[in-house]
Scaffold this motif. Structure first.
Motif, PDB file in Angstrom:
ATOM      1  N   ARG A   1     -96.415  21.964 -43.268  1.00 63.56           N
ATOM      2  CA  ARG A   1     -97.199  22.372 -42.108  1.00 63.56           C
ATOM      3  C   ARG A   1     -97.561  21.180 -41.236  1.00 63.56           C
ATOM      4  N   LEU A   2     -97.835  20.040 -41.836  1.00 66.18           N
ATOM      5  CA  LEU A   2     -98.115  18.846 -41.054  1.00 66.18           C
ATOM      6  C   LEU A   2     -96.855  18.374 -40.329  1.00 66.18           C
ATOM      7  N   SER A   3     -95.722  18.429 -41.010  1.00 68.00           N
ATOM      8  CA  SER A   3     -94.457  18.055 -40.377  1.00 68.00           C
ATOM      9  C   SER A   3     -94.145  18.968 -39.196  1.00 68.00           C
ATOM     10  N   ASP A   4     -94.397  20.266 -39.369  1.00 66.49           N
ATOM     11  CA  ASP A   4     -94.180  21.216 -38.275  1.00 66.49           C
ATOM     12  C   ASP A   4     -95.098  20.903 -37.102  1.00 66.49           C
ATOM     13  N   ALA A   5     -96.350  20.547 -37.405  1.00 67.55           N
ATOM     14  CA  ALA A   5     -97.305  20.230 -36.346  1.00 67.55           C
ATOM     15  C   ALA A   5     -96.871  18.997 -35.563  1.00 67.55           C
ATOM     16  N   TYR A   6     -96.345  18.003 -36.258  1.00 75.90           N
ATOM     17  CA  TYR A   6     -95.829  16.815 -35.563  1.00 75.90           C
ATOM     18  C   TYR A   6     -94.684  17.201 -34.625  1.00 75.90           C
ATOM     19  N   ARG A   7     -93.799  18.054 -35.118  1.00 82.01           N
ATOM     20  CA  ARG A   7     -92.648  18.462 -34.301  1.00 82.01           C
ATOM     21  C   ARG A   7     -93.099  19.221 -33.062  1.00 82.01           C
TER      22      ARG A   7
ATOM     23  N   LYS B   1     -99.978  12.099 -23.947  1.00 80.47           N
ATOM     24  CA  LYS B   1    -100.143  11.177 -25.071  1.00 80.47           C
ATOM     25  C   LYS B   1     -99.793  11.863 -26.390  1.00 80.47           C
ATOM     26  N   GLN B   2    -100.139  13.123 -26.520  1.00 81.84           N
ATOM     27  CA  GLN B   2     -99.772  13.862 -27.726  1.00 81.84           C
ATOM     28  C   GLN B   2     -98.252  13.933 -27.874  1.00 81.84           C
ATOM     29  N   ARG B   3     -97.563  14.202 -26.795  1.00 74.85           N
ATOM     30  CA  ARG B   3     -96.108  14.283 -26.834  1.00 74.85           C
ATOM     31  C   ARG B   3     -95.493  12.953 -27.267  1.00 74.85           C
ATOM     32  N   ALA B   4     -96.083  11.853 -26.798  1.00 68.77           N
ATOM     33  CA  ALA B   4     -95.558  10.531 -27.118  1.00 68.77           C
ATOM     34  C   ALA B   4     -95.886  10.105 -28.542  1.00 68.77           C
ATOM     35  N   ASN B   5     -97.025  10.560 -29.064  1.00 71.68           N
ATOM     36  CA  ASN B   5     -97.465  10.131 -30.397  1.00 71.68           C
ATOM     37  C   ASN B   5     -98.174  11.281 -31.097  1.00 71.68           C
ATOM     38  N   PRO B   6     -97.435  12.303 -31.511  1.00 76.49           N
ATOM     39  CA  PRO B   6     -98.059  13.519 -32.057  1.00 76.49           C
ATOM     40  C   PRO B   6     -98.890  13.289 -33.307  1.00 76.49           C
ATOM     41  N   ALA B   7     -98.585  12.279 -34.093  1.00 76.52           N
ATOM     42  CA  ALA B   7     -99.331  12.049 -35.330  1.00 76.52           C
ATOM     43  C   ALA B   7    -100.797  11.735 -35.060  1.00 76.52           C
ATOM     44  N   GLU B   8    -101.084  11.163 -33.892  1.00 78.39           N
ATOM     45  CA  GLU B   8    -102.464  10.827 -33.557  1.00 78.39           C
ATOM     46  C   GLU B   8    -103.292  12.059 -33.203  1.00 78.39           C
ATOM     47  N   PHE B   9    -102.633  13.209 -33.066  1.00 78.08           N
ATOM     48  CA  PHE B   9    -103.333  14.417 -32.628  1.00 78.08           C
ATOM     49  C   PHE B   9    -103.441  15.470 -33.730  1.00 78.08           C
TER      50      PHE B   9
END
Length: 344
Positions: free
Chosen positions: A277-283, A253-261
């Motif tokens: 840093r948030l953008s990197d975390a999403y990637r 689920k994280q892979r499909a929707n990283p912003a939720e994690f």
């Protein structure tokens, strides 16, 4: 200014996102029929599959039918800094990488790997140097002092980078420090460089540290893993399988929707990410691979870590995949095994 910022890191370093649990199956915690296993899980902070699982009660719901429950606890950053907790039965499950598990077995810590994750975010760990050092490449580390968490990821990254650059390992002083102490040493100039990973590395880099190598650039094979205390695996493989099943589902689920994690509990404040840093975390979240049962490809990657440590005297014996990987398949019923993704 960058030194002041790094000092704040040293004083308020955020615990790494880790997968940590403990099982109360021993006689001092299991008082008889109907007693619950208490899985002591590291507080996951503000991001990742465990944070979402904690918020939503996902692990508790899945483990309840097995008579298990979770207690969230705090640990120090880095798997290798918590080895004593395995020996004292205060910790039974943790996220890690190959390298600190190899180091743990060299110290007779009874743990085994049950699952492996293929590389993701390999540009988020590496080697940084202070601006004052004047160092701009790994080759220029000759004669310098570099902080590493010993027999673990930091030491592996440095040794791998030095070998790639053709620099003998004994030409660089490895200063053995766990993450929190290394952050302080780096901030105060007591070391010229720091071989680090994840949150501490990203913080130090964002506040002036000069990056000279990453896990990606050195071809690191130090994959992420899920580690259990061996005694727990022998006693309750069903709990290990259910824990892994939930983790696999949340990671998908994280892979499909990283912003939720990301920023799971707090959108603002010191634990919340923002900007680059948030953008990197999403990637990185989108790159996350689902943990799978170990396979031959994993054994080959593990051998590189073992050989790197053995050849440089970090460990005194060559442990093998058979020593490190736990054969969970052989302990599960067909129904239990069907729920766990084995990998290819």
């Amino acid at each position: 200014m960058w030194r002041q910022a790094l000092m704040r890191i040293a004083l308020a370093i955020v615990p790494l996102v880790a997968l940590v649990a403990a099982c109360g199956s021993d006689t001092d915690r299991d008082t008889g029929a109907g007693a619950s296993f208490v899985l002591k899980v590291a507080d996951p902070g503000n991001s990742g599959p465990l944070a979402v699982g904690k918020r939503d009660g996902t692990f508790d719901a899945a483990l309840a039918p097995l008579g298990a429950k979770i207690e969230w606890v705090s640990i120090t950053p880095g798997f290798s800094s918590n080895l004593k907790l395995f020996n004292t039965r205060e910790l039974d499950v943790s996220g890690a990488a190959f390298s600190p598990v190899v180091g743990a077995l060299s110290k007779d810590v009874g743990v085994r790997i049950v699952a492996v994750q293929d590389p993701a975010g390999k540009d988020q760990s590496g080697i940084i140097v202070t601006p004052e050092s004047g160092v701009h490449s790994v080759a220029e580390l000759v004669g310098r002092r570099v902080a590493v968490n010993p027999a673990a990821k930091g030491e592996y990254i440095l040794l791998k980078a030095l070998a790639q650059a053709g620099v003998p390992a004994d030409k660089v002083t490895r200063v053995p420090l766990q993450q929190k102490d290394a952050a302080s040493a780096f901030a105060t100039g007591k070391v010229d460089g720091w071989s680090s990973f994840l949150v501490p590395y990203q913080e130090a880099k964002a506040n002036g540290g000069v990056e000279i190598a990453t896990e990606k650039s050195i071809g690191s094979n130090d994959n992420s893993v899920v580690v259990f205390r061996t005694e727990v695996l022998d006693q309750r493989p069903d709990i290990a399988a259910k824990y892994l099943e939930v983790l696999q589902d949340l990671t998908a689920k994280q892979r499909a929707n990283p912003a939720e994690f990301e920023n799971v509990f707090e959108k603002t404040g010191p634990r919340a990410l923002s900007g680059q840093r948030l953008s990197d975390a999403y990637r990185v979240g989108a790159e996350a691979t689902v943990p799978h049962l170990p396979n031959e490809t994993d054994a080959t990657a593990l051998a590189d870590v073992v050989n790197t440590f053995f050849d440089n005297g970090v460990v005194t014996r060559k442990v093998t995949a058979a020593d490190i990987f736990y054969d969970l398949k052989s302990k599960l019923t067909p129904e239990q095994l069907a729920s766990v993704k084995a990998g290819s």
